[in-house]
Design a protein around this motif. Structure first.
Motif: not given
Length: 308
Positions: A165-170
């Motif tokens: 992933i490139n951005d954090p997952l919530q």
């Protein structure tokens, strides 16, 4: 002689019965004080009137149950309609608890089977490894789970580190986080009863099935599972019931949008703004639902046993 022997046997039987009752007395006192008495208090409170600053007023009413099932508007002057808010919370609790039970069964059964088939001198070590995380308080373990799942937590760092992933997952404040919290909290309650059942299983039955050209799936479905069914049933009950009333995982991992019935009840008894009769009524509704489900299951088991 025969009459004397009969009277002596009857006297011994009466003495045994009295001794048994006295020996059971401490257990009944503990159950009565710590189980039946609190339930009776909750039942009484559910029929009382809410005190404005918290607590109860000793005036009998059905207002708490009416509030749970019916919506009468802000000022109570509208025609009653079904209160879907609390019903949806109950439904969310049921399917979350059911999913946690299913997930625990899918992971717990192979785990228990693997432990039970290890050499006898290593099984205690495997059981120790399963239970050692649960020596820590449930609150601390749930907070630790929140730390792992947060946006800047180790899980997101790992996924970004491997380029997945490139951005954090919530994860926090989602149904997934609540489910992971329930699964992690109650998995040993599934593993240990199944392990105890599999350990008593006669593996020569599986060998006989293999000699008769039964596949591994057929052996599992028609021989192993029926033999260890009591352990599976016990594990499912031990996971489903506490998951249904859990409030730590929904509060810390789910947030307001993932409220469960345990959180709803807990909120009614916190501070001075709570509604004790409503919380007691919700508790009694939950208790009644669980008791009905268990009685239905027990009746089905009794019929199945009679049929065989």
């Amino acid at each position: 002689m025969a009459g004397g022997a009969a009277s002596g046997g009857a006297a011994a039987s009466d003495t045994y019965a009295k001794a048994r009752h006295w020996l059971l007395m401490p257990s009944w006192l503990v159950l009565g004080f710590f189980v039946f008495a609190p339930v009776c208090v909750m039942l009484i409170y559910s029929f009382l009137t809410k005190e404005f600053r918290g607590g109860v007023i000793w005036e009998p009413t059905l207002a708490a149950y009416d509030q749970f099932f019916f919506d009468r508007g802000l000022f109570g002057d509208s025609d009653p309609t079904l209160q879907w808010t609390y019903i949806s919370i109950f439904w969310r609790s049921i399917w979350q608890a059911g999913l946690a039970t299913l997930l625990s069964l899918l992971i717990g059964f192979p785990t228990a089977y693997y432990i039970a088939t290890r050499p006898a001198n290593t099984r205690a070590l495997w059981v120790f490894l399963i239970t050692i995380p649960y020596w820590v308080n449930l609150l601390i373990r749930t907070v630790s789970m929140k730390f792992l799942l947060r946006d800047e937590g180790p899980l997101n760092d790992f996924l970004m580190g491997i380029g997945l992933i490139n951005d954090p997952l919530q994860f926090i404040n989602t149904n997934l986080a609540v489910q992971l919290g329930l699964f992690y909290s109650y998995l040993p309650f599934m593993v240990l009863p199944i392990y105890a059942a599999v350990e008593r299983y006669n593996f020569s039955l599986s060998e006989a099935a293999a000699d008769l050209y039964a596949t591994k799936w057929t052996t599992l479905r028609r021989i192993v599972l029926p033999a260890v069914k009591p352990g599976v049933v016990a594990g499912c009950i031990l996971v489903f019931v506490p998951s249904l009333g859990a409030f730590l995982a929904p509060d810390l991992l789910g947030g307001a949008k993932n409220f469960m019935i345990g959180s709803l009840i807990e909120e009614q008894f916190k501070g001075n703004a709570g509604n004790w009769p409503f919380g007691a009524a919700a508790s009694m509704i939950l208790l009644t639902m669980v008791m009905v489900l268990l009685l239905i299951f027990a009746q089905q088991q009794r019929r199945a046993g009679a049929a065989t």
